[in-house]
Design a protein around this motif. Structure first.
Motif: not given
Length: 460
Positions: A125-142
């Protein structure tokens, strides 16, 4: 020849076939001619956009495909004549596609027996949350035209691979349940989980699992370059469809600018929309021309889109998505890989709502990896479909073993033992009162669960 036309699914169409009828009126499509030869892949792609199947004139079809069609239908006629059972009116035969492709090397049982999902749940669960946040960061950066945080993404995927290697069910749970605050990129996260679970099942090496996981996670980044009216359209005309398909090239371009991205990852992204029979895009590759990992990425992409249609309030039952996927075997997707993927997730993946032969409704909470049809389930209703005050855990494999022991000792006959089976999976929209996320959290995360596993059903 008795059969003059063959009903052919659009994913099986090939150059040289003469399309004589559609599955809908010609006036509802952009095709001006009511009957035409397929000359190139673009005509196939347009047919795929508007039709599910068409009727092909066996006599008029030309080239190698025409010869093959006539051989197939002639053999079918001879078989029908020998059996004295002429084809029923409106019947059809699925036309197989001849594709040059070597079988994929499969290495089952390459990894240790999975640990219980509960043991891995908190880490997952902790890792899944990090991946979701990471994908959000990808979209923001793009959107801000900044470099992608690829190093962090790769690290997260490496940890996800290790988690799935320990316990596929823990991450599968997180992919199965749709949260209320899910974002548009959740599809890529779910598909990445299915990809790693799939790869684990067939014995991919760890570095291949990481490549597959990263590629599946990032395959759609180019969609941010598309206009919203194209990206979110429920139906696209041929012009809009061509515009939509440019996302693959955009994704490749974005990822290619990052020196930290593995070239194999970019290759998977570039080829994940190619199809086994050559009807995919952007290059119309077929069979062995498509890298194995890209073929796998295409399968998990289709599966997640089939189970989680854009804009739908509820996910689709896994059995329906699996049926759709299986129908596309050796057309859009390689049959061997389709079968292996279905085996990897099971007919009743974790999170699936099911009905038992005893009448109770339940939610699958963990697979029995040697006995896929006998998972652990959480009973959520009684036989009259009334919600239980507190769901109860029921291990179908343990219950089977106990009852079969009585049968083997001669104490009960097989009918008297009353083995419990899953009769069907359920459409979640039929039972919105069943809170699958709550069942998941109770099973995986609550500390004060019953210490015993229920060995018989309520009232038994």
């Amino acid at each position: 020849m008795a059969i003059q036309q063959a009903k052919v699914f659009v994913e099986d169409l090939q150059r040289g076939m003469f399309v004589s009828r559609l599955d809908r009126p010609w006036t509802r499509t952009p095709f001006a001619l009511q009957g035409f030869y397929i000359r190139d892949l673009e005509e196939i792609r347009q047919l795929q956009k508007y039709c599910r199947y068409v009727y092909v004139d066996v006599v008029k079809s030309v080239g190698d495909v025409g010869v093959k069609l006539r051989k197939i239908t002639r053999a079918a006629d001879e078989q029908s004549s020998s059996q004295q059972t002429p084809p029923a009116k409106g019947s059809y035969r699925r036309i197989p596609v001849a594709v040059d492709c070597k079988p994929v090397q499969i290495r089952h049982n390459s990894y240790a027996v999975p640990e219980p999902a509960r043991r891995e749940a908190h880490k997952a669960r902790q890792l899944h949350d990090r991946i979701i946040r990471g994908m959000h960061e990808v979209m923001v950066q793009l959107q801000a035209d900044r470099p992608l945080p690829t190093a962090q993404i790769s690290q997260n995927v490496c940890q996800m691979v290790d988690s799935v290697l320990r316990s596929p069910d823990a991450f599968s749970w997180l992919a199965r349940v749709r949260e209320k605050d899910e974002h548009t990129y959740s599809h890529s996260v779910r598909a990445s989980v299915w990809a790693v679970v799939f790869g684990r099942h067939i014995g991919l090496r760890r570095h291949e699992l990481v490549q597959l996981g990263v590629a599946t996670l990032l395959k759609d980044v180019g969609k941010l370059c598309l206009p919203d009216e194209v990206l979110k359209a429920e139906r696209r005309d041929p012009r809009a469809e061509l515009e939509y398909r440019k996302f693959v090239g955009y994704s490749v371009k974005l990822l290619s600018t990052d020196p930290n991205i593995d070239r194999q990852v970019i290759n998977i992204v570039q080829c994940h929309k190619e199809q086994y029979d050559g009807s995919g895009y952007p290059r119309g590759l077929r069979g062995g021309q498509i890298p194995v990992l890209a073929r796998m990425c295409g399968i998990v992409t289709f599966y997640d889109e089939a189970t989680n249609p854009r804009g739908a309030e509820f996910p689709v039952p896994p059995s329906k998505a699996v049926a759709q996927l299986y129908e596309l075997r050796d057309g859009a997707f390689q049959e061997q890989l389709v079968v292996e993927f279905i085996q990897s997730i099971g007919l009743y993946p974790t999170g699936t709502q099911v009905e038992l032969s005893s009448g109770e409704l339940a939610v699958v909470v963990e697979q029995s990896h040697q006995r896929r049809l006998k998972p652990k389930v959480m009973l959520v209703t009684d036989r009259e479909k009334k919600l239980l005050e507190k769901p109860r855990l029921f291990d179908m494999a343990v219950d089977d073993d106990r009852k079969m022991a009585l049968v083997n000792k001669g104490r009960k006959s097989l009918p008297e033992a009353g083995l419990i089976t899953i009769t069907q999976d359920l459409d979640p929209s039929q039972f919105p009162q069943i809170n699958v996320a709550k069942v998941r959290d109770q099973y995986l995360f609550e500390q004060r669960l019953p210490a015993f596993i229920a060995r018989f059903l309520p009232g038994r």
